[in-house]
Design an enzyme around this catalytic site. Structure first.
Site: not given
Ligand code: 5GP
Ligand code: ZN
Length: 113
Positions: A4, A7, A46, A93, A98, A100, A102
């Site tokens: 992950c 993680c 996780h 989307g 994991h 998170h 925004h």
């Molecule tokens: P999701 O679409 O899953 O809600 O958002 C995933 C977010 O993780 C995206 O905004 C993407 O830019 C961010 N992201 C993906 N890989 C990395 C990484 O390696 N480091 C950081 N800091 N952000 C990441």
């Molecule tokens: Zn994780």
């Protein structure tokens, strides 16, 4: 979970631009920011998505909400306004499996994330 991405960020195996860290929670800047402030807030343990959260996580979830509020103040966007959002599951989307949140702000927001 060993495969992950978040993680790995949580334990420091992959570097991140951290803005807050304690034993349970980490906040770091999104690698592809969609606005001047774009911070990701994660639990260190996780949890795949909001859909997987249980009653046992109630304190942790409250902590994340309060941290988002504090970080918005720290970023200077509490007055101008911001969004706190999470994607859960394929139709949302969600790209990283994991949990998170925004935290996004610093400009007028359209359709993002
Ligand atoms: P999701 O679409 O899953 O809600 O958002 C995933 C977010 O993780 C995206 O905004 C993407 O830019 C961010 N992201 C993906 N890989 C990395 C990484 O390696 N480091 C950081 N800091 N952000 C990441
Ligand atoms: Zn994780």
């Amino acid at each position: 979970m060993s495969d992950c991405l978040f993680c790995k960020i949580a334990v420091g195996d992959i570097p991140s631009n951290k803005v807050y860290e304690d034993d349970e929670v980490l906040a770091f800047r999104d690698i592809a920011p969609k606005a001047p402030t774009h911070i990701l807030i994660i639990p260190k343990k996780h949890i795949a998505a909001l859909a997987e959260v249980t009653e046992e996580d109630a304190c942790l979830m409250g902590k994340i909400q309060l941290l988002a509020k504090k970080l918005a103040e720290q970023e200077g966007i509490a007055e101008s306004g911001y969004r706190l959002l999470t994607n859960s599951g394929p139709d949302s989307g969600q790209e990283v499996a994991h949990l998170h949140y925004h935290l996004i702000g610093g400009e007028k927001l359209g359709d993002i994330c």
